[in-house]
Write an enzyme that holds these catalytic residues in place. Sequence first.
Site, PDB file in Angstrom:
ATOM      1  N   LYS A   1       0.850  -1.191   0.000  1.00  0.00           N
ATOM      2  CA  LYS A   1       0.000   0.000   0.000  1.00  0.00           C
ATOM      3  C   LYS A   1       0.881   1.234   0.000  1.00  0.00           C
ATOM      4  CE  LYS A   1      -3.654   2.380   2.437  1.00  0.00           C
ATOM      5  NZ  LYS A   1      -4.722   2.280   3.426  1.00  0.00           N
TER       6      LYS A   1
ATOM      7  N   LYS B   1      -2.188  -1.410  -3.885  1.00  0.00           N
ATOM      8  CA  LYS B   1      -3.049  -0.232  -3.820  1.00  0.00           C
ATOM      9  C   LYS B   1      -2.225   1.026  -3.865  1.00  0.00           C
ATOM     10  CE  LYS B   1      -6.196   1.957  -0.668  1.00  0.00           C
ATOM     11  NZ  LYS B   1      -6.516   2.056   0.709  1.00  0.00           N
TER      12      LYS B   1
HETATM   13  C1  PBG Z   1      -7.574   3.470   5.384  1.00  0.00           C
HETATM   14  C2  PBG Z   1      -7.848   3.295   3.946  1.00  0.00           C
HETATM   15  C3  PBG Z   1      -7.638   4.228   2.912  1.00  0.00           C
HETATM   16  C4  PBG Z   1      -8.177   3.667   1.758  1.00  0.00           C
HETATM   17  C5  PBG Z   1      -8.669   2.398   2.093  1.00  0.00           C
HETATM   18  N1  PBG Z   1      -8.444   2.182   3.443  1.00  0.00           N
HETATM   19  C6  PBG Z   1      -7.084   5.586   2.951  1.00  0.00           C
HETATM   20  C7  PBG Z   1      -5.745   5.839   3.478  1.00  0.00           C
HETATM   21  O1  PBG Z   1      -4.918   4.939   3.678  1.00  0.00           O
HETATM   22  O2  PBG Z   1      -5.485   7.012   3.754  1.00  0.00           O
HETATM   23  C8  PBG Z   1      -8.236   4.346   0.426  1.00  0.00           C
HETATM   24  C9  PBG Z   1      -9.303   3.898  -0.510  1.00  0.00           C
HETATM   25  C10 PBG Z   1      -9.568   4.825  -1.628  1.00  0.00           C
HETATM   26  O3  PBG Z   1      -8.914   5.869  -1.838  1.00  0.00           O
HETATM   27  O4  PBG Z   1     -10.512   4.521  -2.392  1.00  0.00           O
HETATM   28  N2  PBG Z   1      -6.497   2.869   5.932  1.00  0.00           N
END
Ligand code: PBG
Length: 331
Positions: free
Chosen positions: A200, A255
Amino acid sequence: MSLGSFPSTRLRRLRQSDSIRRLVQEHHLHVSDLIWPLFVIEGDNIIQPIESMAGVNRYSIDQLVLQAKQAVALKIPAIAIFPKIDAELKDGSGKLAYDEDNLVCRAVRAVKAACPELSVICDVALDPFTDHGHDGLLVGDKIVNDETVAILCKQAVAQANAGCDIIAPSDMMDGRIGAIRAALDENGYQDVMILSYAAKYASAFYGPFRDAVGAGKKLGGDGKKTYQMSPANSDEALSEIAMDIQEGADMVMVKPGMPYLDVVRRAKEAFGVPTFAYQVSGEYAMLRNGVDGGLFHEDAIFESLLAFKRAGADGVLTYFAPLIASQLAER
Ligand code: PBG
C-alpha cells in the site's frame, strides 16, 4: 512465441471481425472479479452523496443492506465496508475501532443477516476512529508500531465476532498479519480470511476517500509516509508481500491500482497467490469526471478494469462494481 514476418504474417488478420476478436481475446473481466467498496454512516433511511466521488453515496445501515441485496442480485461476490464515524466519537486512542457495537460491526451484522451468501470485507486500521486521522497510535510525533498492532488485533476480532468473512488490514504496520492471524485463531476464527493490503503506497490518489470517511485533513507533516510505501519502490513491495504471506495472509492487495499495475504483475508472478488491486477513490473520480465531462467514452471504465486482469490481478476493488456488473449482465 515465434512470429513470422510480413507479408505472410499479418497480425491484423485476427482483428477483422467481432467474432474473431472475441475468439482470440486473452483476458476477460467477469463479475466474479469485482469487490464493491461501500460507505456507511449513522442514521436511518439516509443516502448521502459524496461530493468528491460523483455517483457514490454514504448509506445508513438500512440502506446499506439494500445495496448489499443489489450486490447479490448482480452476482458481485464481495463488498468492503468503510465507516464515516461522527467526529465527536473519535479520540486519540481510536478505541471505538474494537467496540463490538461500533458502526462497522452493526453494519456487518445487518448485512450478513440479510445476505448470508455475500462475502463481507472489513478494513482493519484506526484512521476512521482516530481524531488525528492516522491508521495507528500517535505518540509524540510518531506512529508507534507494536502498540498499534495490539489494537488492530482487537479490531479484527470484533469484526469477526460481527460476522465479517474477510479481514483486510490496511494500516501497513509491521507484523500485523501474523498477530491478527494468531488473535483470530485464539478466538476460534480459523476460517476467517485475511486479505492483506500488503503493498500500500503513500498516495495522493486517496484524496476523495479521506473526504468520504472524514479522515485525513489533520495528518500534517509526512502524512502517512512513515508507514505507507514510497511510490518510487517496487522491490520493497515484493518484500512486504512476501512477509504478509509468510505471516498468514490468504490474499494480498496492491493499492492504488492503475498507476501500480507493474507491481501487480511482479507480485502475481513472484508469489502466485490470490492478488487483488484497489482502483482507489482518486482513480474513480478521474474516470467518472472524465466520462461525465464528455472527455472520453464510458468504455474507458471497462478498459481500466480489464487492464487489471491483463496485469495479472485476480480481482479489483472498484466503486464501479455495480455499474460494470450490470453491463456484464447485459452482454
Ligand atoms: C484506510 C484506507 C484508505 C483507503 C482504504 N483504506 C485511505 C488511506 O490509507 O489514507 C483508500 C481507498 C480509496 O482511496 O478509495 N487505511
